[in-house]
Design an enzyme around this catalytic site. Structure first.
Site, PDB file in Angstrom:
ATOM      1  N   LYS A 102       0.897  -1.005   0.169  1.00 17.15           N
ATOM      2  CA  LYS A 102      -0.009   0.139  -0.100  1.00 17.15           C
ATOM      3  C   LYS A 102       0.783   1.151   0.070  1.00 17.15           C
ATOM      4  O   LYS A 102       0.679   2.315  -0.822  1.00 17.15           O
ATOM      5  CB  LYS A 102      -0.796  -0.058   1.390  1.00 17.15           C
ATOM      6  N   ASN A 103       1.914   1.205   0.852  1.00 14.43           N
ATOM      7  CA  ASN A 103       2.564   2.350   1.028  1.00 14.43           C
ATOM      8  C   ASN A 103       3.667   2.838  -0.059  1.00 14.43           C
ATOM      9  O   ASN A 103       4.204   3.611   0.001  1.00 14.43           O
ATOM     10  CB  ASN A 103       3.454   2.451   2.369  1.00 14.43           C
ATOM     11  N   ARG A 163      -5.775  11.027   4.438  1.00 12.31           N
ATOM     12  CA  ARG A 163      -4.867  12.315   4.760  1.00 12.31           C
ATOM     13  C   ARG A 163      -3.562  11.868   3.982  1.00 12.31           C
ATOM     14  O   ARG A 163      -2.917  13.028   3.849  1.00 12.31           O
ATOM     15  CB  ARG A 163      -4.374  12.209   6.108  1.00 12.31           C
ATOM     16  N   CYS A 190      -4.773  12.580  12.545  1.00 11.87           N
ATOM     17  CA  CYS A 190      -5.615  11.399  12.588  1.00 11.87           C
ATOM     18  C   CYS A 190      -5.384  10.642  13.860  1.00 11.87           C
ATOM     19  O   CYS A 190      -4.496  11.290  14.686  1.00 11.87           O
ATOM     20  CB  CYS A 190      -4.916  10.319  11.343  1.00 11.87           C
ATOM     21  N   ARG A 195       0.052  14.681  12.716  1.00 12.96           N
ATOM     22  CA  ARG A 195       0.504  14.576  11.373  1.00 12.96           C
ATOM     23  C   ARG A 195       0.831  15.866  10.546  1.00 12.96           C
ATOM     24  O   ARG A 195       0.167  16.148   9.454  1.00 12.96           O
ATOM     25  CB  ARG A 195      -0.362  13.593  10.616  1.00 12.96           C
ATOM     26  N   PRO A 196       1.606  16.795  11.217  1.00 15.60           N
ATOM     27  CA  PRO A 196       2.004  18.120  10.449  1.00 15.60           C
ATOM     28  C   PRO A 196       2.570  17.750   8.995  1.00 15.60           C
ATOM     29  O   PRO A 196       3.020  16.778   8.686  1.00 15.60           O
ATOM     30  CB  PRO A 196       2.894  18.601  11.416  1.00 15.60           C
ATOM     31  N   ILE A 197       2.598  18.683   8.188  1.00 20.24           N
ATOM     32  CA  ILE A 197       3.220  18.781   6.937  1.00 20.24           C
ATOM     33  C   ILE A 197       4.285  19.657   6.836  1.00 20.24           C
ATOM     34  O   ILE A 197       4.508  20.133   5.749  1.00 20.24           O
ATOM     35  CB  ILE A 197       2.213  18.694   5.784  1.00 20.24           C
ATOM     36  N   ASP A 198       4.805  20.289   8.086  1.00 18.82           N
ATOM     37  CA  ASP A 198       5.873  21.505   7.910  1.00 18.82           C
ATOM     38  C   ASP A 198       7.159  20.821   6.975  1.00 18.82           C
ATOM     39  O   ASP A 198       7.519  21.788   6.409  1.00 18.82           O
ATOM     40  CB  ASP A 198       6.053  21.887   9.287  1.00 18.82           C
ATOM     41  N   ASP A 245       4.982   0.942  11.907  1.00 17.16           N
ATOM     42  CA  ASP A 245       3.817   0.101  11.633  1.00 17.16           C
ATOM     43  C   ASP A 245       3.761  -1.295  12.177  1.00 17.16           C
ATOM     44  O   ASP A 245       2.669  -1.896  12.320  1.00 17.16           O
ATOM     45  CB  ASP A 245       3.776   0.165  10.083  1.00 17.16           C
ATOM     46  N   ILE A 291       8.069   7.518  16.567  1.00 14.54           N
ATOM     47  CA  ILE A 291       7.570   8.472  15.446  1.00 14.54           C
ATOM     48  C   ILE A 291       6.385   9.051  15.640  1.00 14.54           C
ATOM     49  O   ILE A 291       6.127  10.234  15.020  1.00 14.54           O
ATOM     50  CB  ILE A 291       7.554   6.920  14.215  1.00 14.54           C
ATOM     51  N   ARG A 324      -8.459  -0.436   5.027  1.00  9.02           N
ATOM     52  CA  ARG A 324      -7.780   0.430   4.304  1.00  9.02           C
ATOM     53  C   ARG A 324      -6.201  -0.151   3.933  1.00  9.02           C
ATOM     54  O   ARG A 324      -5.635   0.179   2.851  1.00  9.02           O
ATOM     55  CB  ARG A 324      -7.436   1.748   5.165  1.00  9.02           C
TER      56      ARG A 324
HETATM   57  C1  EPZ Z   1       4.086   6.896   6.041  1.00 10.89           C
HETATM   58  O1  EPZ Z   1       3.511   7.875   6.562  1.00 10.89           O
HETATM   59  C2  EPZ Z   1       3.308   5.849   6.037  1.00 10.89           C
HETATM   60  N1  EPZ Z   1       1.977   6.108   5.229  1.00 10.89           N
HETATM   61  C3  EPZ Z   1       2.921   5.509   7.458  1.00 10.89           C
HETATM   62  O2  EPZ Z   1       2.135   4.231   7.382  1.00 10.89           O
HETATM   63  C4  EPZ Z   1       3.953   5.212   8.381  1.00 10.89           C
HETATM   64  O3  EPZ Z   1       3.605   4.901   9.443  1.00 10.89           O
HETATM   65  C5  EPZ Z   1       5.073   6.300   8.333  1.00 10.89           C
HETATM   66  O4  EPZ Z   1       5.335   6.728   6.888  1.00 10.89           O
HETATM   67  C6  EPZ Z   1       6.387   6.162   9.036  1.00 10.89           C
HETATM   68  O5  EPZ Z   1       7.004   5.082   8.356  1.00 10.89           O
HETATM   69  C7  EPZ Z   1       2.168   6.149   3.971  1.00 10.89           C
HETATM   70  O6  EPZ Z   1       3.319   5.537   3.294  1.00 10.89           O
HETATM   71  C8  EPZ Z   1       0.844   6.274   3.204  1.00 10.89           C
HETATM   72  P1  EPZ Z   1       6.171  10.379   7.985  1.00 10.89           P
HETATM   73  P2  EPZ Z   1       3.986   9.523   6.284  1.00 10.89           P
HETATM   74  O7  EPZ Z   1       6.172  11.860   7.141  1.00 10.89           O
HETATM   75  O8  EPZ Z   1       4.576   9.784   5.243  1.00 10.89           O
HETATM   76  C9  EPZ Z   1       6.099  13.753  11.437  1.00 10.89           C
HETATM   77  C10 EPZ Z   1       0.377   2.859   7.517  1.00 10.89           C
HETATM   78  O9  EPZ Z   1      -0.325   2.080   8.837  1.00 10.89           O
HETATM   79  N2  EPZ Z   1       6.105  14.615  10.427  1.00 10.89           N
HETATM   80  O10 EPZ Z   1       7.531   9.588   7.961  1.00 10.89           O
HETATM   81  O11 EPZ Z   1       2.859  10.480   6.808  1.00 10.89           O
HETATM   82  C11 EPZ Z   1       4.985  12.914  11.570  1.00 10.89           C
HETATM   83  O12 EPZ Z   1       3.890  13.762  12.358  1.00 10.89           O
HETATM   84  C12 EPZ Z   1       0.770   4.355   7.708  1.00 10.89           C
HETATM   85  O13 EPZ Z   1       0.375   2.145   6.250  1.00 10.89           O
HETATM   86  C13 EPZ Z   1       6.209  16.213  10.679  1.00 10.89           C
HETATM   87  O14 EPZ Z   1       6.460  16.406  11.962  1.00 10.89           O
HETATM   88  O15 EPZ Z   1       5.129   9.337   7.702  1.00 10.89           O
HETATM   89  C14 EPZ Z   1       5.294  11.551  12.300  1.00 10.89           C
HETATM   90  O16 EPZ Z   1       5.189  11.876  13.668  1.00 10.89           O
HETATM   91  C15 EPZ Z   1       0.578   4.780   9.100  1.00 10.89           C
HETATM   92  N3  EPZ Z   1       6.300  16.735   9.597  1.00 10.89           N
HETATM   93  C16 EPZ Z   1       6.800  11.268  11.672  1.00 10.89           C
HETATM   94  O17 EPZ Z   1       7.256  12.588  11.179  1.00 10.89           O
HETATM   95  C17 EPZ Z   1       6.019  16.782   8.520  1.00 10.89           C
HETATM   96  O18 EPZ Z   1       6.131  17.590   7.745  1.00 10.89           O
HETATM   97  C18 EPZ Z   1       6.545  10.299  10.646  1.00 10.89           C
HETATM   98  O19 EPZ Z   1       5.878  10.835   9.406  1.00 10.89           O
HETATM   99  C19 EPZ Z   1       5.944  15.176   8.352  1.00 10.89           C
HETATM  100  C20 EPZ Z   1       6.122  14.270   8.959  1.00 10.89           C
END
Ligand code: EPZ
Length: 418
Positions: A22-23, A92, A116, A121-124, A305, A327, A397
């Protein structure tokens, strides 16, 4: 109300083919926007998140078709730049379309994805990288308006190896002039799969899986046919079922290289593991050994995960395990449900301690997120008596035909709707 009805307490025995990742497929579907030629994505798992991603592509002007195995996307006339709010709310991780839309049409509008069940889940990190690369950002009324005026190729260092931010930068830069270097990127196998897909389209990306990715923009990308890697988290889920229930499972279409740390932990827990190419055999009996400390980290560390899955498998361990979740800030919501099944889990902030118990018993429980829900199935199958799990939509999902798959392994799992 849809529920999974599980009668647990018996060992599992059976064989299962593991679905595509999926990811991996979600960013790859987003990347099909970067070419005007048709793309064929094979081993595409039939999941609600995948269907949502295909709806987003259609909303952006793509022609899509999906037979449950192969997704076909023709982005020839994909002039759209706005992701519908309803679709943003439904998934999201739609934020990962930003890079591809900007790379294709130079502007994009999305609703802020919001948090969520796992946290804010910020996107900064995504937005800071875009801004450094020349994207102007305007946030108003919950929408983010992005516009790429003049692309500024340079070296970007991510303050955290965010998976989504890494994928967004790779997709934005694939068609941009000059060379962009990404330092401290995410190193997950799904990042390597995206690089391989982009290069299959004619991009020039190197270094995915390492601590530095180099992207040399090209003028045009062509369509391609590509097969997605196996889902390592789903494979870990079914491998864990042999430990949480006892028994033996044979999984095919697996990439053991993507699960090294997890497989080592299963062996420490007392499971027997055998690998033959893309087949993985797991056998376990009785109560597993406890693992003193499990700390989630960016890949190649232990994947967040897999944390709910390993916790489920350790509920009847001989000893205690401390989990540190580094994480996500709120990824222990499954712990309370494990207590209802007779588990002994104490949560303190981003840590949790599991004291193994001799037996678990059935109960009514609720799945609040995808992997926590999968963990509940594992625990319920290892519990004596009947369990009913609500929140099945969260599990669907990420898991194709989850009821049929566990039944193939001998699990007494029935999906009911009343
Ligand atoms: C991906 O999410 C996966 N989703 C998640 O899988 C997985 O848990 C995660 O990576 C970590 O491995 C998909 O690939 C669709 P991140 P993503 O950006 O990209 C913080 C599942 O169960 N962060 O690496 O959203 C964030 O809040 C899902 O399949 C910021 O602070 O993960 C989190 O605490 C759940 N600012 C951490 O980093 C940002 O701009 C990891 O986020 C982005 C992230």
């Amino acid at each position: 109300m849809r529920r999974l009805n599980i009668s647990g307490g018996r060992p599992l025995r059976g064989e299962l083919k593991i679905q595509g990742s999926k990811n991996s497929v979600l960013p790859i579907l987003a990347a099909t926007l970067l070419t005007e030629e048709p793309c064929e994505i094979r081993n595409c798992p039939d999941l609600t998140d995948v269907r949502a991603a295909l709806e987003i592509l259609e909303a952006l002007g793509c022609r899509v078709s999906f037979d449950g195995q192969i997704a076909r996307v023709d982005a020839g006339s994909a002039a759209g730049t706005k992701i519908p709010d309803e679709l943003m709310r439904r998934m999201r991780s739609s934020v990962m379309f930003l890079g591809a839309i900007l790379g294709r049409n130079r502007s994009a509008q999305i609703g802020h994805p919001g948090g969520c069940e796992l946290g804010a889940r910020p996107i900064d990190i995504h937005l800071r990288a875009f801004s450094r690369l020349g994207v102007s950002l305007l946030e108003n009324g919950g929408y983010i308006h992005c516009h790429l005026r003049q692309y500024l190729p340079q070296t970007i260092t991510l303050i955290f190896p965010s998976v989504g931010a890494t994928e967004n930068v790779m997709m934005l830069c694939a068609l941009m002039p000059g060379e962009t270097v990404l330092v401290n990127p995410a190193r997950e196998p799904e990042i390597v799969d995206l690089q391989n897909f982009l290069n299959c389209m004619g991009a020039d990306v190197m270094g995915a899986g390492s601590d530095c990715i180099r992207i040399r923009g090209v003028k045009k990308l062509h369509g391609c046919s590509y097969s997605v890697i196996p889902d390592r988290i789903v494979a870990a889920t079914y491998a864990c079922s042999a430990v949480s229930c006892g028994g033996e499972v044979l999984l095919s279409h697996v990439e053991p290289e993507h699960m090294r740390l997890f497989l080592a932990m299963l062996q420490d827990m007392g499971a027997q593991i055998r690998e033959e190419g893309d087949r993985l055999w797991v056998k376990a009996k009785g109560r597993p050994n406890a693992i003193p400390l499990v700390k989630t980290l960016p890949y190649p560390g232990f994947p967040t995960d897999m944390q709910p899955l390993l916790m489920a498998a350790l509920l009847k361990s001989r000893g205690s395990t401390v989990f540190h979740e580094t994480i996500f800030e709120n990824r222990f919501r499954h712990a309370g449900e494990f207590l209802r099944l007779g588990g002994d889990v104490q949560v303190e902030g981003v840590s949790a301690i599991v004291h193994g118990v001799n037996r678990l018993h059935g109960a009514d429980v609720y799945a609040s997120d995808l992997r926590g829900g999968a963990g509940l199935i594992l625990a319920a199958l290892g519990a004596d008596g009947k369990t009913r799990i609500e929140g099945v939509e969260h599990i669907e999902r990420g898991y194709v035909s989850v009821t049929e798959c566990f039944r193939k392994l001998g699990g007494d799992v029935i999906l009911t709707e009343d």
